[in-house]
Motif scaffolding. Sequence first.
Motif, mmCIF file in Angstrom:
data_model
loop_
_atom_site.group_PDB
_atom_site.id
_atom_site.type_symbol
_atom_site.label_atom_id
_atom_site.label_comp_id
_atom_site.label_asym_id
_atom_site.label_seq_id
_atom_site.Cartn_x
_atom_site.Cartn_y
_atom_site.Cartn_z
ATOM 1 N N MET A 1 0.698 -1.088 0.087
ATOM 2 C CA MET A 1 -0.053 -0.038 0.107
ATOM 3 C C MET A 1 0.824 1.342 0.097
ATOM 4 O O MET A 1 0.517 2.218 -0.828
ATOM 5 C CB MET A 1 -0.975 0.065 1.064
ATOM 6 N N GLU A 2 1.883 1.308 0.708
ATOM 7 C CA GLU A 2 2.914 2.280 0.883
ATOM 8 C C GLU A 2 3.529 2.584 -0.692
ATOM 9 O O GLU A 2 3.412 3.937 -0.881
ATOM 10 C CB GLU A 2 3.999 1.954 1.757
ATOM 11 N N ASN A 3 3.975 1.380 -1.157
ATOM 12 C CA ASN A 3 4.405 1.634 -2.513
ATOM 13 C C ASN A 3 3.615 2.117 -3.452
ATOM 14 O O ASN A 3 3.899 2.993 -4.636
ATOM 15 C CB ASN A 3 5.000 0.392 -2.878
ATOM 16 N N LEU A 4 2.437 1.866 -3.378
ATOM 17 C CA LEU A 4 1.149 2.228 -4.167
ATOM 18 C C LEU A 4 1.153 3.745 -4.344
ATOM 19 O O LEU A 4 1.042 4.482 -5.160
ATOM 20 C CB LEU A 4 -0.051 1.503 -4.087
ATOM 21 N N ILE A 5 1.080 4.367 -3.194
ATOM 22 C CA ILE A 5 0.864 5.931 -3.072
ATOM 23 C C ILE A 5 2.055 6.273 -3.631
ATOM 24 O O ILE A 5 1.929 7.470 -4.161
ATOM 25 C CB ILE A 5 0.445 6.177 -1.348
ATOM 26 N N LYS A 6 3.263 5.743 -3.291
ATOM 27 C CA LYS A 6 4.170 6.446 -3.557
ATOM 28 C C LYS A 6 4.570 6.527 -5.024
ATOM 29 O O LYS A 6 5.181 7.412 -5.751
ATOM 30 C CB LYS A 6 5.799 5.809 -2.813
ATOM 31 N N ILE B 1 -2.409 7.576 -7.041
ATOM 32 C CA ILE B 1 -3.634 8.133 -6.734
ATOM 33 C C ILE B 1 -4.320 8.871 -8.017
ATOM 34 O O ILE B 1 -5.493 8.901 -8.223
ATOM 35 C CB ILE B 1 -3.374 9.407 -5.844
ATOM 36 N N ASN B 2 -3.598 9.124 -9.029
ATOM 37 C CA ASN B 2 -4.089 9.759 -10.203
ATOM 38 C C ASN B 2 -4.813 8.552 -11.218
ATOM 39 O O ASN B 2 -5.908 9.058 -11.779
ATOM 40 C CB ASN B 2 -2.975 10.048 -11.308
ATOM 41 N N ASN B 3 -4.459 7.192 -11.157
ATOM 42 C CA ASN B 3 -5.020 6.357 -11.839
ATOM 43 C C ASN B 3 -6.104 5.657 -11.287
ATOM 44 O O ASN B 3 -6.960 4.732 -11.598
ATOM 45 C CB ASN B 3 -4.355 5.397 -12.608
ATOM 46 N N HIS B 4 -6.545 6.243 -10.044
ATOM 47 C CA HIS B 4 -7.876 5.684 -9.180
ATOM 48 C C HIS B 4 -7.806 4.433 -8.818
ATOM 49 O O HIS B 4 -8.759 3.775 -8.452
ATOM 50 C CB HIS B 4 -9.178 6.034 -10.028
ATOM 51 N N ILE C 1 -5.189 15.380 0.754
ATOM 52 C CA ILE C 1 -5.683 16.219 0.215
ATOM 53 C C ILE C 1 -4.548 16.907 -0.603
ATOM 54 O O ILE C 1 -4.612 17.233 -1.851
ATOM 55 C CB ILE C 1 -6.408 17.226 0.998
ATOM 56 N N LYS C 2 -3.576 17.276 0.258
ATOM 57 C CA LYS C 2 -2.502 18.039 -0.409
ATOM 58 C C LYS C 2 -1.772 17.215 -1.332
ATOM 59 O O LYS C 2 -1.339 17.860 -2.631
ATOM 60 C CB LYS C 2 -1.452 18.278 0.776
ATOM 61 N N ARG C 3 -1.512 15.841 -1.500
ATOM 62 C CA ARG C 3 -0.877 15.237 -2.347
ATOM 63 C C ARG C 3 -1.883 15.148 -3.582
ATOM 64 O O ARG C 3 -1.124 15.329 -4.702
ATOM 65 C CB ARG C 3 -0.823 13.566 -1.713
ATOM 66 N N ILE C 4 -3.130 15.167 -3.542
ATOM 67 C CA ILE C 4 -3.945 15.244 -4.892
ATOM 68 C C ILE C 4 -3.895 16.614 -5.530
ATOM 69 O O ILE C 4 -3.494 16.719 -6.821
ATOM 70 C CB ILE C 4 -5.198 14.856 -4.463
ATOM 71 N N ARG C 5 -3.565 17.755 -4.550
ATOM 72 C CA ARG C 5 -3.789 19.026 -5.081
ATOM 73 C C ARG C 5 -2.269 19.076 -5.932
ATOM 74 O O ARG C 5 -2.360 19.648 -7.248
ATOM 75 C CB ARG C 5 -3.630 20.022 -4.132
ATOM 76 N N LEU C 6 -1.099 18.462 -5.342
ATOM 77 C CA LEU C 6 0.226 18.517 -6.041
ATOM 78 C C LEU C 6 0.020 17.731 -7.358
ATOM 79 O O LEU C 6 0.776 18.059 -8.344
ATOM 80 C CB LEU C 6 1.114 17.963 -4.882
ATOM 81 N N LYS C 7 -0.681 16.666 -7.362
ATOM 82 C CA LYS C 7 -0.625 16.005 -8.572
ATOM 83 C C LYS C 7 -1.464 16.429 -9.684
ATOM 84 O O LYS C 7 -1.134 16.389 -10.865
ATOM 85 C CB LYS C 7 -1.235 14.539 -8.198
#
Length: 389
Positions: free
Chosen positions: A309-314, A318-321, A383-389
């Motif tokens: 899970m940690e690797n998926l986020i890294k 997040i972009n490919n849902h 939320i911040k991570r998605i904003r940066l993406k």
Amino acid sequence: FIPVAEKYNQLFIREIPEDIASFIDKDKYEKILFNLLSNALKYTAAEETILFKVEFNKEANTLKTIVANSGTKLNETELADLFTEFHVGEDNQFEKFSTGIGLAFTKELINILDGDIQVYLKDGWIYFDFILQLNTVNDGKEDEVITSTPSYLFESILKPYQNNEAETIEEGNKNTLIEDLQDKFEHSILIVEDDVALRFLLKNILKDQYNVYEADNGKTALSFLMHNKPDIIISDVMMPDMDGLVFCKHVKSAPATSNIPFILLTARGSNEQKTEGYELGADAYIPKPFHITYLKVRIRKLLEYRKRMENLIKDGNINNHFVNVDMEQGDKEFLNALVNAVEQNLSETDLDASKLEGALHVSKMQLYRKLKTLAGMTPSEFIKRIRLK
């Protein structure tokens, strides 16, 4: 068991004749003795007596083993149920079996060895005795009996008591911390168990793969977590001062520890208790008796899942849902719903966790705990991570 009896002011009498030479299934016999003696010591009050007696009949080549203790509170009507898994006596004297194996399994082992265990009360004592037919010693094999290597279970029991000095929890944790800092193993485990024998056994089984820390109840475990963060926690449920369910609630409610995988061990595996454990955030619920191999697999799988899970986020999933990622369906649906809720409200400058709670119909704590466990982030960080993406 001698240091344990001394610690709790119990008189431990051993009557074992010398020069017994024969063949027996060592592994099963040791498990039987370990279970019976563990229960005798655990459920015997201070100043009471525990008896371990062996009688060898040379002519019949049989071995009679007796394990008994004084001060029992059980009555005759309860004896028939003692070999039923997780039977609870009226005074809760046998509420939890100490070894995780159980008297039911002990009876099965004795049956496999073609024996039959008897239990009876006499003058305030409870007696467990069984007779086993031994195999005949073959010519030239006497030395093999004497020099035979102890089983893994027997060695695990003895290790904590080498030189008749039981290592304290504090000393053991200090040694583990040194090994942890030296990166002896990749992952660390915290075992929370009030039963000394079971805690030592679990530690010695797991310490060849993990850095293992110990605590004897939830309260001392919380003190440990103030300065340390293990990769996974294994906790008994029934413990003094603070039980496993309350301890689990504290762990899963605290920001610093909520993402640590949590395994509950218990001798009472009712659906109600399982539901309560999962509601509090437990990641796995393993009823006793359990197989060591199964426990090891659950530990490994929980650690692998958290890492994945940690690797998926890294990796920017997040972009490919999370459409094509390898994770449990429920977790995938939760993260996809969370991403959608954030993206639909990105234009709002005051977007925060409270709005996500309403969109997902979950409480603040449920959102925090779930997201912290899956992604290692707080809602604000997500939320911040998605904003940066």
